[in-house]
Write an enzyme that holds these catalytic residues in place. Structure first.
Site, PDB file in Angstrom:
ATOM      1  N   ASP A  12       0.838  -1.206   0.000  1.00  0.00           N
ATOM      2  CA  ASP A  12       0.000   0.000   0.000  1.00  0.00           C
ATOM      3  C   ASP A  12       0.872   1.255   0.000  1.00  0.00           C
ATOM      4  O   ASP A  12       1.790   1.391   0.822  1.00  0.00           O
ATOM      5  CB  ASP A  12      -0.898   0.017   1.251  1.00  0.00           C
ATOM      6  CG  ASP A  12      -1.911  -1.130   1.256  1.00  0.00           C
ATOM      7  OD1 ASP A  12      -2.088  -1.782   0.199  1.00  0.00           O
ATOM      8  OD2 ASP A  12      -2.526  -1.357   2.313  1.00  0.00           O
ATOM      9  N   GLY A  40      -6.491 -10.155   1.497  1.00  0.00           N
ATOM     10  CA  GLY A  40      -6.206 -11.518   1.941  1.00  0.00           C
ATOM     11  C   GLY A  40      -5.094 -11.542   2.976  1.00  0.00           C
ATOM     12  O   GLY A  40      -5.238 -12.136   4.054  1.00  0.00           O
ATOM     13  N   ASP A 251     -10.932  -6.001   7.201  1.00  0.00           N
ATOM     14  CA  ASP A 251     -10.040  -7.163   7.215  1.00  0.00           C
ATOM     15  C   ASP A 251      -9.764  -7.595   8.655  1.00  0.00           C
ATOM     16  O   ASP A 251      -9.739  -8.791   8.961  1.00  0.00           O
ATOM     17  CB  ASP A 251      -8.712  -6.825   6.507  1.00  0.00           C
ATOM     18  CG  ASP A 251      -8.949  -6.404   5.064  1.00  0.00           C
ATOM     19  OD1 ASP A 251      -9.932  -6.886   4.466  1.00  0.00           O
ATOM     20  OD2 ASP A 251      -8.170  -5.588   4.549  1.00  0.00           O
TER      21      ASP A 251
END
Ligand code: RIB
Length: 305
Positions: A12, A40, A251
Site C-alpha cells: 500500500d 487476503g 479485514d
C-alpha cells in the site's frame, strides 16, 4: 484453531490528505507511507495476531514488494508454504488516500493476485482441508474463489466470504458460504437495497439469506454490525474511537471473527471481539501495521464491558 486464507497481497502506498480529492482535482497531502496490505494478507495477519494458526494461499511478484510481503507474513507467524512467487507478473500495489476523518479512496493494480489459480488451491488442498475455517475475499479471480469455496464446502470446512471489493455473486457460490460479511456499501450493491436504518439492514440481510446463505453479518462502521440468520437479527454495537485511518478495518474484523468462531465463541461474542479489534485498528495508520495483537483486544474488552 487452524485457518486458511485464500486471497490477495498488496503493498500500500498511502498519502494522508486534509480532504479527499474530487475527479480532476489535485490535493496536496502531508505524509507518504508504504505499508503491507491486500485484503487476503491483512486477514491472514489479523487472524495470526489474534491467535490463529494461519496459512496464506496467494501470489506475489518476484520483486522487492513480494519479498517484503512474504517477510511480513512470516514475521507474523503465517505459513507461506503455499504463497507462490509469480515468475512473470509483479506484486499487487494499492494507492490509498486517507483524509483527516480516516476515510479513504483505494485503487489497486492487482498484478500477481490475478494469477492465483485452481492449481495453487489444489497444492494447498491438504492444508485447507485441515482447517477449521477458510477465509475468502474478492481481490483474486472469481473462479479461484469459487473453486476454493466448493472444495471447503464439500469437505465440511466453514467458509467466511468477505465480498470485497463488491462484485456480483451467483447463487452457486453463495451456497458454499457459511458466513457472508459485506459492509454497508457491499450489502447495498448485492441487494439493491438502500441501507438507512436497522430495518433496511435486516431487509438486505434477508434478501441475501433467500439466495441460499445461512448467515450474514453486515458491518456498519461506527454503527457496529448486524448478525442476520433464520432465527432473527441481532445488532452488536460498535466501540467508539477517534479514527485516523479506516483502511483494513473490515479485514481486521474478519480475521478476528474467524478466530473467535473457530474457538467456539457464539456469534454475538465473536462479533463483539471483531468490533473491538476493528475499532482499535482505525486509530492507527496503514493496513497491517494497524492490526492489534490479541492481548490488546482482550484488555480493551475488559475496559469496555
Ligand atoms: O482492505 C484494505 C486493503 O484493500 C488495502 O490493504 C489494499 O491493499 C486493498 O487491498
Amino acid at each position: 484453531m487452524k485457518i486458511s486464507v485464500v486471497g490477495s497481497s498488496n503493498t500500500d502506498m498511502i498519502i494522508k490528505v486534509p480532504r479527499l480529492p474530487v475527479p480532476g482535482e489535485t490535493v496536496i497531502g502531508d505524509s507518504f507511507t508504504v505499508a503491507l496490505g491486500g485484503k487476503g494478507a491483512n486477514q491472514a495477519v489479523a487472524a495470526a495476531r489474534f491467535g490463529g494458526d494461519v496459512t496464506f494461499i496467494g501470489r506475489v511478484g518476484n520483486d522487492v514488494f513480494g519479498i517484503q510481503a512474504l517477510k511480513g507474513l512470516k514475521d507474523d507467524g503465517v505459513n507461506i508454504d503455499f504463497t507462490v512467487k509469480d515468475p512473470v507478473v509483479p506484486s499487487g500495489i494499492a494507492q490509498i488516500v486517507v483524509d483527516e476523518n480516516g476515510r479513504n479512496i483505494i485503487t489497486v493494480a492487482s498484478g500477481a493476485n490475478q494469477n492465483l489459480c485452481e492449481q495453487d488451491i489444489m497444492k494447498a488442498r491438504k492444508s485447507i482441508l485441515a482447517s477449521d475455517i477458510l477465509m475468502l475475499q474478492l481481490e483474486v479471480p472469481n473462479q479461484t474463489v469459487r473453486f476454493a469455496a466448493k472444495l471447503a464446502f464439500e469437505n465440511n470446512i466453514r467458509v467466511i466470504l468477505n465480498p470485497a471489493p463488491a462484485h456480483p455473486l451467483d447463487d452457486e457460490l453463495l451456497g458454499y458460504i457459511s458466513v457472508l460479511t459485506p459492509n454497508k456499501q457491499e450489502a447495498e450493491y448485492l441487494t439493491g437495497i438502500s441501507i438507512t436504518d436497522e430495518r433496511s439492514v435486516e431487509l438486505a440481510g434477508r434478501i441475501l439469506l433467500e439466495r441460499g446463505l445461512t448467515r450474514v453479518i453486515i458491518t456498519l462502521g461506527t454503527k457496529g454490525a448486524m448478525v442476520i440468520d433464520n432465527g432473527g437479527a441481532e445488532h452488536v454495537p460498535a466501540f467508539h474511537v477517534k479514527s485516523i485511518d479506516t483502511t483494513a478495518a473490515s479485514d481486521v474484523f474478519n480475521g478476528a471473527l474467524a478466530v473467535a468462531l473457530a474457538e467456539g465463541k457464539n456469534f454475538y461474542e465473536s462479533v463483539r471481539f471483531a468490533n473491538a479489534a476493528a475499532a482499535i485498528s482505525t486509530t492507527r495508520l496503514g493496513a497491517q501495521p494497524s492490526i492489534p495483537k490479541r492481548e490488546e483486544v482482550m484488555a480493551w474488552l475488559r475496559k469496555h464491558p
